[in-house]
Design a protein around this motif. Structure first.
Motif, PDB file in Angstrom:
ATOM      1  N   GLY A  63       0.913   3.690  -3.142  1.00 42.59           N
ATOM      2  CA  GLY A  63       0.316   5.219  -3.056  1.00 42.59           C
ATOM      3  C   GLY A  63       1.369   6.114  -3.353  1.00 42.59           C
ATOM      4  N   GLY A  95      -0.282   7.895   0.539  1.00 43.77           N
ATOM      5  CA  GLY A  95      -1.337   8.023  -0.400  1.00 43.77           C
ATOM      6  C   GLY A  95      -2.007   9.219  -0.693  1.00 43.77           C
ATOM      7  N   GLY A 154       0.750  -1.379  -0.089  1.00 47.26           N
ATOM      8  CA  GLY A 154       0.015  -0.069  -0.239  1.00 47.26           C
ATOM      9  C   GLY A 154       0.667   1.414  -0.021  1.00 47.26           C
ATOM     10  N   THR A 197      -4.023   2.398   4.210  1.00 43.57           N
ATOM     11  CA  THR A 197      -2.762   2.805   4.040  1.00 43.57           C
ATOM     12  C   THR A 197      -3.040   3.982   2.744  1.00 43.57           C
ATOM     13  OG1 THR A 197      -1.956   0.740   4.256  1.00 43.57           O
ATOM     14  CG2 THR A 197      -0.688   2.209   3.331  1.00 43.57           C
ATOM     15  N   LEU A 198      -3.941   3.826   1.710  1.00 45.85           N
ATOM     16  CA  LEU A 198      -4.003   4.597   0.778  1.00 45.85           C
ATOM     17  C   LEU A 198      -4.470   5.894   1.085  1.00 45.85           C
ATOM     18  CD1 LEU A 198      -3.231   4.310  -2.440  1.00 45.85           C
ATOM     19  CD2 LEU A 198      -3.398   2.068  -0.956  1.00 45.85           C
ATOM     20  N   MET A 249      -6.290   4.771  -7.791  1.00 41.66           N
ATOM     21  CA  MET A 249      -5.296   4.414  -6.956  1.00 41.66           C
ATOM     22  C   MET A 249      -5.416   3.335  -6.213  1.00 41.66           C
ATOM     23  SD  MET A 249      -3.338   8.216  -6.014  1.00 41.66           S
ATOM     24  CE  MET A 249      -2.473   7.578  -4.558  1.00 41.66           C
ATOM     25  N   ASN A 250      -6.699   3.470  -5.377  1.00 40.40           N
ATOM     26  CA  ASN A 250      -7.374   2.433  -4.512  1.00 40.40           C
ATOM     27  C   ASN A 250      -7.810   1.153  -5.152  1.00 40.40           C
ATOM     28  OD1 ASN A 250      -7.780   3.325  -1.530  1.00 40.40           O
ATOM     29  ND2 ASN A 250      -8.453   5.393  -2.825  1.00 40.40           N
ATOM     30  N   LYS A 260       0.471   8.327  -6.910  1.00 44.52           N
ATOM     31  CA  LYS A 260       0.099   9.439  -6.798  1.00 44.52           C
ATOM     32  C   LYS A 260       0.949  10.652  -7.797  1.00 44.52           C
ATOM     33  CE  LYS A 260       4.078  11.195  -4.750  1.00 44.52           C
ATOM     34  NZ  LYS A 260       4.929  12.394  -5.128  1.00 44.52           N
ATOM     35  N   PHE A 304      -7.320   9.205  -7.258  1.00 40.54           N
ATOM     36  CA  PHE A 304      -7.500   8.641  -5.978  1.00 40.54           C
ATOM     37  C   PHE A 304      -8.447   7.348  -6.005  1.00 40.54           C
ATOM     38  CE2 PHE A 304      -8.806   8.200  -1.267  1.00 40.54           C
ATOM     39  CZ  PHE A 304      -7.317   8.107  -1.028  1.00 40.54           C
ATOM     40  N   ALA A 357      -4.671  -0.681  -5.784  1.00 43.84           N
ATOM     41  CA  ALA A 357      -3.816  -0.974  -4.595  1.00 43.84           C
ATOM     42  C   ALA A 357      -4.655  -2.142  -3.964  1.00 43.84           C
ATOM     43  CB  ALA A 357      -3.562   0.001  -3.712  1.00 43.84           C
TER      44      ALA A 357
END
Ligand SMILES: NC(=O)C1=CN([C@@H]2O[C@H](COP(=O)(O)OP(=O)(O)OC[C@H]3O[C@@H](n4cnc5c(N)ncnc54)[C@H](OP(=O)(O)O)[C@@H]3O)[C@@H](O)[C@H]2O)C=CC1
Ligand SMILES: O=C(CO)COP(=O)(O)O
Length: 301
Positions: A162, A216, A158, A210-211, A197-198, A166, A194, A201
């Motif tokens: 992140g 993150g 994670g 963690t994100l 990203m999630n 990013k 975002f 991940a």
């Protein structure tokens, strides 16, 4: 510079001439105005770091694999400071460390922090991630300073993702602002970025908290909103149709392609990341990229 407040630090660099200059002037060419404390020993001899208990690897992500393959490190704890996904292998820094240095505990130091801010002693907070909880706690203690506050985590995947992803969204944010599309569009891209990203991940086993943390969301906010960020500035130049110094380290450029490839292999939708990968590779222009993102079918949030 910040760690040297607490004890001796060895700084290795491959460029012998740069090492001589730093020794003679105690100035750091990449950090104008920052003076190296006397407790920093600068060397071009990598063997001088062999007996260190902890080594921080602060080189660009795309150079890490070859560096470690050429110079496997004997130290017990290796902390990656780089942010990205290796384009050649699709792996993060801790996997490259584990592969080349099997006796080391790999860890990752990541989060919202410009080197210039840390070196000036401005307050910053980072995530220190290590799969081994005991090593992670020891590193947290060893690497925290009065101005550098580390939070620990065992979620290395994670923390790595992140920090890597990013940068891709920061390029998109820069493009948006450079093209004059406005603050509202940037906020939308940050939010949908975002979500991407999630998505990636989670598929790779990372924990959502963690994100949502420093590595993150924290670093996403910093990098998408500050002109100190090279990823943001690179995107801004792309959006504005301006040139950009190709020698500058822009981690999100390679990572966009690496992340888009992983997403495609796993059947995940990452339209912003894909668009950044296409923009960087000059397969699409800014106007067409924005039009394609806006023309996507309407969906639930
Ligand atoms: N700068 C920042 O504010 C932050 C950076 N990071 C991350 O840290 C990583 C490094 O970034 P940063 O230090 O800013 O990058 P820079 O490009 O400023 O510096 C990279 C350093 O790595 C050295 N280097 C490059 N390739 C090699 C190699 N093959 N072998 C040995 N040394 C090499 C360079 O040496 P030479 O001078 O000889 O080329 C230089 O000293 C990136 O992943 C970045 O995302 C993370 C948080 C903040
Ligand atoms: O990662 C960083 C800040 O946390 C540095 O960002 P840039 O690499 O975009 O300059």
């Amino acid at each position: 510079v910040t760690l040297a407040q607490q004890g001796p630090v060895t700084l290795w660099a491959r460029d012998g001439a740069a090492v001589e200059t730093m020794r003679a002037t105690r100035q750091i060419p990449r950090l104008p105005g920052v003076t190296l404390p006397e407790t920093v020993r600068v060397t071009a001899d990598l063997a001088e770091t062999d007996t260190a208990g902890v080594v921080l690897l602060a080189l660009p992500m795309q150079a890490l694999g070859a560096f470690l393959a050429d110079h496997p490190r004997p130290n017990p704890a290796l902390v990656a400071c780089c942010k990205g996904i290796d384009l050649a292998t699709g792996r993060g820094p801790s996997a490259l460390i584990a592969e080349t240095c099997p006796n080391a505990q790999p860890a990752v130091l990541t989060g919202p922090s410009f080197a210039a801010d840390i070196a000036r002693g401005l307050p910053t907070a980072l995530t220190l991630a290590c799969a081994d909880a005991g090593t992670g706690a020891a590193l947290q203690l060893a690497l925290s300073t009065p101005t550098l506050r580390l939070y620990r985590s065992t979620d290395v995947t994670g923390a790595e993702l992140g920090g890597a992803l990013k940068n891709v969204i920061a390029i998109a944010a820069g493009v948006t602002m450079g093209a004059g599309l406005g603050d509202s569009a940037r906020a939308a891209l940050m939010t949908r970025g975002f979500a991407e990203m999630n998505r990636l991940a989670a598929a790779m086993g990372a924990r959502p908290e963690t994100l949502a943390g420093l590595s993150g969301l924290g670093d996403l906010v910093l990098t998408c909103t500050s002109a100190q960020s090279r990823n943001y500035r690179y995107g801004h130049a792309l959006g504005a149709g301006e040139t950009f110094d190709p020698r500058t380290t822009v981690e999100g450029a390679a990572t966009a392609g690496a992340a888009a490839a992983i997403a495609a292999a796993r059947g995940l939708e990452m339209p912003v990341t894909e668009m950044v990968a296409a923009l960087v590779a000059r397969r699409i222009g800014v106007e067409d990229a924005m039009a394609a993102l806006l023309a996507r079918p309407l969906k639930e949030e």
